[in-house]
Design a protein around this motif. Sequence first.
Motif: not given
Length: 227
Positions: A164-165, A168, A171-172, A175, A218
């Motif tokens: 899950d991390l 993330r 996605v970061h 972006s 993270l």
Amino acid sequence: MTTTTLERAVRASSNPNAKGMRTKQQILDAAEQCFAEKGFEGVSMRLVADRAAVLLGLLTYHFATKESLFAAVIARRADELNANRLAAMTLVAPDDLVGLLEAFIHPYLDLLETGEPGWRAYAHVIAVTAQDSRWSALGEQYFGAVGRMFISRLQVAVSGLDEDLAVRAYVHTVSIIMGLFAASGLIDRFSGGRLDSNDLRCGYAPALRFLAGGIRSLADASARPTD
């Protein structure tokens, strides 16, 4: 009899398939520029036809809808970018986070700086796509396989980064590089002109350090005991 270069060129120009491919590329070049400048909503099929210098009927013969045209613009350069990223990732050691980030980001930077001029427009189109939920399936279709490989490699490179991390983190990462490579001019304004958003290579190194530090953070945060 030896076929001359001129004869081959004449045959190619009279080949309907070759002519059709040239027309499609002409349309896609024009559409890429239009979507980069005006976004999806601001572009009409008439605008693209005029920019491409073709009849509207010929445009709709090749691309029946604006949605199919937009998807074709995204698809056209995706294979080259994906192939370059995959080739770079195979050369990175499993525990090398910075190397993995470079393998994912640097091929895109190289294409933007040394590839054909349309890559800069493509970066704007991709940035729009990444921020609009309508195109999430399109992004998954053309970039999902490489994205999933990057996520898996992140989990190996960073101890304590679960799936899950890692998602993330992916996605970061996307972006940040979309914002960087779209060269929106935001950093120019906030720096009072000292920084230039079009200088992609200058912005690349700080973004890389930011991402590496953030991803490690993270994992570190997830390892700390909660109150």
